[in-house]
Design an enzyme around this catalytic site. Structure first.
Site, PDB file in Angstrom:
ATOM      1  N   ILE A  84      54.218  46.271  37.364  1.00 44.58           N
ATOM      2  CA  ILE A  84      53.341  45.181  37.794  1.00 44.58           C
ATOM      3  C   ILE A  84      52.933  45.466  39.232  1.00 44.58           C
ATOM      4  O   ILE A  84      53.569  45.036  40.185  1.00 44.58           O
ATOM      5  CB  ILE A  84      54.016  43.806  37.626  1.00 44.58           C
ATOM      6  CG1 ILE A  84      54.362  43.590  36.155  1.00 44.58           C
ATOM      7  CG2 ILE A  84      53.098  42.698  38.123  1.00 44.58           C
ATOM      8  CD1 ILE A  84      54.963  42.253  35.824  1.00 44.58           C
ATOM      9  N   HIS A  85      51.859  46.246  39.362  1.00 47.27           N
ATOM     10  CA  HIS A  85      51.280  46.583  40.660  1.00 47.27           C
ATOM     11  C   HIS A  85      50.140  45.603  40.930  1.00 47.27           C
ATOM     12  O   HIS A  85      50.052  44.556  40.293  1.00 47.27           O
ATOM     13  CB  HIS A  85      50.829  48.046  40.685  1.00 47.27           C
ATOM     14  CG  HIS A  85      49.846  48.377  39.615  1.00 47.27           C
ATOM     15  ND1 HIS A  85      48.508  48.167  39.766  1.00 47.27           N
ATOM     16  CD2 HIS A  85      50.014  48.877  38.366  1.00 47.27           C
ATOM     17  CE1 HIS A  85      47.877  48.535  38.663  1.00 47.27           C
ATOM     18  NE2 HIS A  85      48.775  48.965  37.788  1.00 47.27           N
ATOM     19  N   ALA A  86      49.257  45.909  41.852  1.00 45.72           N
ATOM     20  CA  ALA A  86      48.237  44.964  42.323  1.00 45.72           C
ATOM     21  C   ALA A  86      47.371  44.349  41.225  1.00 45.72           C
ATOM     22  O   ALA A  86      47.226  43.132  41.159  1.00 45.72           O
ATOM     23  CB  ALA A  86      47.352  45.640  43.370  1.00 45.72           C
TER      24      ALA A  86
ATOM     25  N   ALA B 117      49.408  42.212  38.801  1.00 48.47           N
ATOM     26  CA  ALA B 117      49.937  41.066  39.556  1.00 48.47           C
ATOM     27  C   ALA B 117      48.861  40.007  39.748  1.00 48.47           C
ATOM     28  O   ALA B 117      49.122  38.805  39.595  1.00 48.47           O
ATOM     29  CB  ALA B 117      50.484  41.525  40.905  1.00 48.47           C
TER      30      ALA B 117
ATOM     31  N   GLY C 279      47.113  48.460  32.460  1.00 48.26           N
ATOM     32  CA  GLY C 279      46.424  48.862  33.680  1.00 48.26           C
ATOM     33  C   GLY C 279      47.295  48.953  34.824  1.00 48.26           C
ATOM     34  O   GLY C 279      47.151  48.957  35.926  1.00 48.26           O
TER      35      GLY C 279
END
Length: 86
Positions: free
Chosen positions: A14-16, A19, A86
């Protein structure tokens, strides 16, 4: 309060981008939604809070949901996190 567990399946964790999607999804809920990961707690309505937890693929998350229709929202949130890409 309802508690659910979910495993991060997104290859990138869970990156940018994921998130931001989580924050947008959770903001529709009028109650509180907190997450615990590796003994750290964060608010799922805050992208900074989410990013600070370092949730990678395979991370086990504990979700604490409190508010109106919390049971239904908890199920929807688990499905949402389980389908992140993604």
């Amino acid at each position: 309060m309802v508690q659910r567990e979910v495993i991060v399946v997104n290859e990138s964790g869970i990156h940018a981008r994921p998130a931001a999607a989580v924050v947008n999804f959770v903001k529709s809920f009028k109650g509180t939604v907190d997450v615990t990961h590796n003994n750290k707690r964060g608010n799922l309505k805050s992208i900074i809070s989410i990013m600070s937890l370092g949730m990678r693929k395979g991370s086990a998350l504990v979700l604490d949901i409190e508010g109106e229709d919390e049971e239904q929202f908890a199920d929807r949130l688990v499905n949402f996190i389980s389908s992140l890409e993604g």
